[in-house]
Write a protein that holds these residues in place. Structure first.
Motif, PDB file in Angstrom:
ATOM      1  N   CYS A 107      10.137   8.511 -21.003  1.00 52.83           N
ATOM      2  CA  CYS A 107       9.498   8.540 -22.323  1.00 52.83           C
ATOM      3  C   CYS A 107       8.248   9.416 -22.337  1.00 52.83           C
ATOM      4  CB  CYS A 107       9.109   7.123 -22.748  1.00 52.83           C
ATOM      5  SG  CYS A 107      10.511   6.055 -23.129  1.00 52.83           S
ATOM      6  N   ASN A 108       7.726   9.712 -21.153  1.00 55.29           N
ATOM      7  CA  ASN A 108       6.485  10.501 -21.046  1.00 55.29           C
ATOM      8  C   ASN A 108       6.645  11.528 -19.927  1.00 55.29           C
ATOM      9  OD1 ASN A 108       4.372   8.685 -22.757  1.00 55.29           O
ATOM     10  ND2 ASN A 108       5.748   7.358 -21.581  1.00 55.29           N
ATOM     11  N   GLN A 109       7.516  12.499 -20.188  1.00 57.20           N
ATOM     12  CA  GLN A 109       7.891  13.415 -19.113  1.00 57.20           C
ATOM     13  C   GLN A 109       6.774  14.358 -18.685  1.00 57.20           C
ATOM     14  OE1 GLN A 109      11.696  15.210 -19.260  1.00 57.20           O
ATOM     15  NE2 GLN A 109      12.733  13.336 -19.816  1.00 57.20           N
ATOM     16  N   GLN A 110       5.705  14.426 -19.471  1.00 58.95           N
ATOM     17  CA  GLN A 110       4.581  15.266 -19.062  1.00 58.95           C
ATOM     18  C   GLN A 110       3.875  14.684 -17.834  1.00 58.95           C
ATOM     19  OE1 GLN A 110       4.641  13.325 -21.721  1.00 58.95           O
ATOM     20  NE2 GLN A 110       2.754  12.127 -21.825  1.00 58.95           N
ATOM     21  N   THR A 111       4.143  13.404 -17.547  1.00 64.17           N
ATOM     22  CA  THR A 111       3.488  12.762 -16.395  1.00 64.17           C
ATOM     23  C   THR A 111       4.263  12.960 -15.093  1.00 64.17           C
ATOM     24  OG1 THR A 111       4.639  10.643 -16.730  1.00 64.17           O
ATOM     25  CG2 THR A 111       2.552  10.968 -17.910  1.00 64.17           C
ATOM     26  N   ILE A 112       5.484  13.495 -15.172  1.00 63.25           N
ATOM     27  CA  ILE A 112       6.316  13.629 -13.973  1.00 63.25           C
ATOM     28  C   ILE A 112       5.642  14.478 -12.907  1.00 63.25           C
ATOM     29  CG2 ILE A 112       8.463  14.647 -13.080  1.00 63.25           C
ATOM     30  CD1 ILE A 112       9.895  13.631 -15.525  1.00 63.25           C
ATOM     31  N   SER A 113       4.954  15.525 -13.317  1.00 62.58           N
ATOM     32  CA  SER A 113       4.305  16.421 -12.353  1.00 62.58           C
ATOM     33  C   SER A 113       2.902  15.967 -11.960  1.00 62.58           C
ATOM     34  CB  SER A 113       4.237  17.843 -12.931  1.00 62.58           C
ATOM     35  OG  SER A 113       3.519  17.839 -14.155  1.00 62.58           O
ATOM     36  N   ASP A 114       2.406  14.891 -12.570  1.00 63.29           N
ATOM     37  CA  ASP A 114       1.062  14.407 -12.250  1.00 63.29           C
ATOM     38  C   ASP A 114       1.028  13.784 -10.856  1.00 63.29           C
ATOM     39  OD1 ASP A 114       0.271  15.217 -14.726  1.00 63.29           O
ATOM     40  OD2 ASP A 114       0.241  13.222 -15.627  1.00 63.29           O
ATOM     41  N   SER A 115      -0.136  13.832 -10.228  1.00 66.97           N
ATOM     42  CA  SER A 115      -0.268  13.254  -8.889  1.00 66.97           C
ATOM     43  C   SER A 115      -0.249  11.731  -8.926  1.00 66.97           C
ATOM     44  CB  SER A 115      -1.564  13.743  -8.229  1.00 66.97           C
ATOM     45  OG  SER A 115      -2.680  13.409  -9.037  1.00 66.97           O
ATOM     46  N   ILE A 116      -0.763  11.137 -10.022  1.00 66.45           N
ATOM     47  CA  ILE A 116      -0.741   9.675 -10.179  1.00 66.45           C
ATOM     48  C   ILE A 116      -0.203   9.357 -11.578  1.00 66.45           C
ATOM     49  CG2 ILE A 116      -2.062   7.534  -9.958  1.00 66.45           C
ATOM     50  CD1 ILE A 116      -4.162   9.025  -8.426  1.00 66.45           C
ATOM     51  N   PRO A 117       1.120   9.384 -11.753  1.00 67.93           N
ATOM     52  CA  PRO A 117       1.725   9.199 -13.087  1.00 67.93           C
ATOM     53  C   PRO A 117       1.315   7.904 -13.782  1.00 67.93           C
ATOM     54  CG  PRO A 117       3.353   9.991 -11.524  1.00 67.93           C
ATOM     55  CD  PRO A 117       2.140   9.665 -10.730  1.00 67.93           C
ATOM     56  N   MET A 118       1.198   6.802 -13.040  1.00 63.66           N
ATOM     57  CA  MET A 118       0.866   5.525 -13.675  1.00 63.66           C
ATOM     58  C   MET A 118      -0.534   5.531 -14.280  1.00 63.66           C
ATOM     59  SD  MET A 118       3.391   3.470 -13.757  1.00 63.66           S
ATOM     60  CE  MET A 118       2.530   1.969 -14.187  1.00 63.66           C
ATOM     61  N   LEU A 119      -1.473   6.195 -13.623  1.00 63.20           N
ATOM     62  CA  LEU A 119      -2.823   6.302 -14.191  1.00 63.20           C
ATOM     63  C   LEU A 119      -2.824   7.195 -15.422  1.00 63.20           C
ATOM     64  CD1 LEU A 119      -5.434   6.498 -11.271  1.00 63.20           C
ATOM     65  CD2 LEU A 119      -5.074   4.656 -12.926  1.00 63.20           C
ATOM     66  N   SER A 120      -1.969   8.213 -15.400  1.00 67.99           N
ATOM     67  CA  SER A 120      -1.840   9.089 -16.575  1.00 67.99           C
ATOM     68  C   SER A 120      -1.329   8.304 -17.772  1.00 67.99           C
ATOM     69  CB  SER A 120      -0.892  10.251 -16.270  1.00 67.99           C
ATOM     70  OG  SER A 120      -1.403  11.047 -15.217  1.00 67.99           O
ATOM     71  N   LEU A 121      -0.385   7.378 -17.524  1.00 70.14           N
ATOM     72  CA  LEU A 121       0.143   6.547 -18.609  1.00 70.14           C
ATOM     73  C   LEU A 121      -0.905   5.563 -19.124  1.00 70.14           C
ATOM     74  CD1 LEU A 121       3.712   5.651 -17.240  1.00 70.14           C
ATOM     75  CD2 LEU A 121       3.157   7.268 -19.060  1.00 70.14           C
ATOM     76  N   ALA A 122      -1.821   5.159 -18.236  1.00 70.99           N
ATOM     77  CA  ALA A 122      -2.818   4.144 -18.606  1.00 70.99           C
ATOM     78  C   ALA A 122      -4.097   4.732 -19.181  1.00 70.99           C
ATOM     79  CB  ALA A 122      -3.157   3.296 -17.380  1.00 70.99           C
ATOM     80  N   GLN A 123      -4.237   6.052 -19.185  1.00 73.18           N
ATOM     81  CA  GLN A 123      -5.532   6.651 -19.527  1.00 73.18           C
ATOM     82  C   GLN A 123      -5.931   6.454 -21.004  1.00 73.18           C
ATOM     83  OE1 GLN A 123      -5.278  10.786 -18.580  1.00 73.18           O
ATOM     84  NE2 GLN A 123      -3.607  11.210 -20.012  1.00 73.18           N
ATOM     85  N   SER A 124      -4.975   6.102 -21.856  1.00 71.88           N
ATOM     86  CA  SER A 124      -5.323   5.864 -23.264  1.00 71.88           C
ATOM     87  C   SER A 124      -5.924   4.463 -23.469  1.00 71.88           C
ATOM     88  CB  SER A 124      -4.081   6.021 -24.149  1.00 71.88           C
ATOM     89  OG  SER A 124      -3.058   5.137 -23.741  1.00 71.88           O
ATOM     90  N   HIS A 125      -5.856   3.644 -22.426  1.00 75.81           N
ATOM     91  CA  HIS A 125      -6.440   2.294 -22.488  1.00 75.81           C
ATOM     92  C   HIS A 125      -7.487   2.178 -21.382  1.00 75.81           C
ATOM     93  CE1 HIS A 125      -3.040   1.211 -25.109  1.00 75.81           C
ATOM     94  NE2 HIS A 125      -2.277   1.836 -24.224  1.00 75.81           N
TER      95      HIS A 125
END
Length: 343
Positions: free
Chosen positions: A226-244
C-alpha cells in the motif's frame, strides 16, 4: 505461563532489528508483490517444524552449550561446524553493537570508548544469568512491539498496488533461506529454554510462534504494497510511522530493544562456546570477543557471510528433518557428552 514466556523469547530472538525495521520483510518478500503472500504457508510450516524439533531436543536434554547441542543434531563433534558457528554468532553480536552505535549517532572517539565500556558492563550483567534477563526483556517489549506494528500497518492501508520489482522465481528460495537463517540464529536459545516441556507444550509454542510471525509478515507485506515508496527505505516501518509523532517515537525505542534482544541471544550463544569452570570467565570472554569484533568493519564480510549463514541453516534444518539419514559414528560421542553434562 511458561509456554507464553518461551513463545515471547523465541519471538524476541527472531524479531530482531531486521524484522522490526521492516527491511527484512521488504527485501525477502514485499518486492514480489501479491505473490509474496504465497510464501507465508511455506514460512509457517518451516518455522513450526524446526521450532518443534529444537524444542523436542531441548525438552529431553538439558542443553548447556552449543557443542552438546551440535553433537545431538549433527551426530558428530565437527570442529568446522563449531568454528563456523562461533564466528557467525560473534560477527552477528558485533554488528548489533555497531548498530547501537550508529542508531545513537556516536562519532566521537571518547564517546565511543565510554559507550563500549557501558555496553560491556551491561552485556556482562545481562548474559550472566543466561536467558533470565533476555526472557524478562522479551516479556515486556515483544507484546508492545507486536501491537505497535499492527497499529502502524493498519493505519497505513490505503490503496494496494501490485508492483513486482524482483523475479518471482526467487520467492521460494527467499522463503526457505529466511526460515533457515532465522532457525540457525536462535537454535541454541530455543533448545536451551525447553528442558522438561511436555509434547503438547512444545506443539503450542511452535504453533503460536509461527502463527504470530506469519501474521505480522502478512500485515507488513500488505502495508508495504500500500506504500511502495517505503520499499527502498532503510527502515520502512519508521517511514510508515512518521506521520504519527507518538508512534514514531515509541517504535524508534522498540527498534533499539529489538537490537538488544538479538545482541543478548547471540552473545549468550557465544558464551556457550566457552567451557571454563568459572561462569564469570565465560561471560567475560564472550563480551570481550563481541566488543572487539564490533570495532572491525565487516561490510564486505557481512555481504557474503550472511548468505552462507542461510546455507548453514539449511544444513541444520536438513539434519533436523532426517536425523537418521546421515550415517555417523556418534553414539559413543553423544554418550560421553551426556555423561559430562551437569544436571
Amino acid at each position: 505461563m511458561r509456554c507464553i514466556r518461551i513463545t515471547l523469547l523465541i519471538l524476541g530472538t527472531i524479531i530482531g532489528a531486521g524484522f522490526a525495521s521492516g527491511k527484512e520483510i521488504t527485501t525477502f518478500f514485499t518486492i514480489f508483490g501479491y505473490y509474496s503472500f504465497l510464501c507465508i504457508p511455506i514460512v509457517f510450516l518451516g518455522f513450526y517444524f524446526c521450532i518443534l524439533k529444537l524444542l523436542e531436543i531441548g525438552t529431553k536434554n538439558k542443553i548447556e552449550n552449543t557443542e552438546q547441542l551440535n553433537l545431538i543434531i549433527f551426530k558428530k563433534n565437527n570442529k568446522l561446524i563449531k568454528m563456523f558457528s562461533f564466528i557467525s554468532f560473534s560477527i552477528i553480536s558485533s554488528t548489533m553493537i555497531s548498530g547501537l552505535k550508529q542508531s545513537l549517532e556516536i562519532s566521537s572517539i571518547l564517546f565511543e570508548i565510554i559507550f563500549t565500556i557501558i555496553v560491556s558492563i551491561l552485556l556482562y550483567f545481562l548474559i550472566n544469568k543466561n536467558l533470565k534477563y533476555l526472557n524478562l526483556i522479551c516479556m515486556i517489549t515483544i507484546p508492545i512491539t507486536i501491537v505497535i506494528i499492527l497499529i502502524i500497518c493498519f493505519s497505513s492501508f490505503d490503496g494496494i498496488n501490485n508492483t513486482i520489482v524482483s523475479n518471482i522465481v526467487l520467492l521460494p528460495y527467499n522463503a526457505i533461506t529466511y526460515v533457515t537463517r532465522n532457525v540457525f540464529l536462535c537454535y541454541f536459545v530455543i533448545s536451551s529454554s525447553a528442558y522438561n516441556l511436555t509434547k503438547k507444550q512444545c506443539q503450542k509454542i511452535s504453533f503460536w510462534t509461527s502463527f504470530i510471525l506469519c501474521l505480522l509478515m502478512a500485515v507488513m507485506i500488505l502495508a508495504g504494497l500500500c506504500n511502495q515508496q517505503t520499499i527502498s527505505d532503510s527502515i520502512p516501518m519508521l517511514s510508515l510511522a512518521q506521520s504519527h509523532d507518538a508512534l514514531y517515537m515509541i517504535y524508534s525505542i522498540l527498534i533499539e530493544f529489538a537490537i538488544i534482544t538479538t545482541l543478548l541471544s547471540t552473545t549468550i550463544t557465544v558464551k556457550s562456546f566457552f567451557n571454563f569452570k568459572s561462569k564469570a570467565l565465560n561471560c567475560i570472554c564472550a563480551v570481550v570477543v563481541c566488543v572487539i569484533c564490533s570495532f572491525v568493519k565487516f561490510d564486505y564480510l557481512i555481504k557474503y557471510f550472511y548468505p552462507i549463514i542461510g546455507i548453514f541453516g539449511a544444513y541444520l534444518v536438513l539434519f533436523l528433518m532426517f536425523p537418521n539419514f546421515f550415517l555417523q559414528k556418534s553414539n559413543k560421542e553423544i554418550h560421553d557428552t551426556s555423561k559430562d553434562t551437569k544436571y
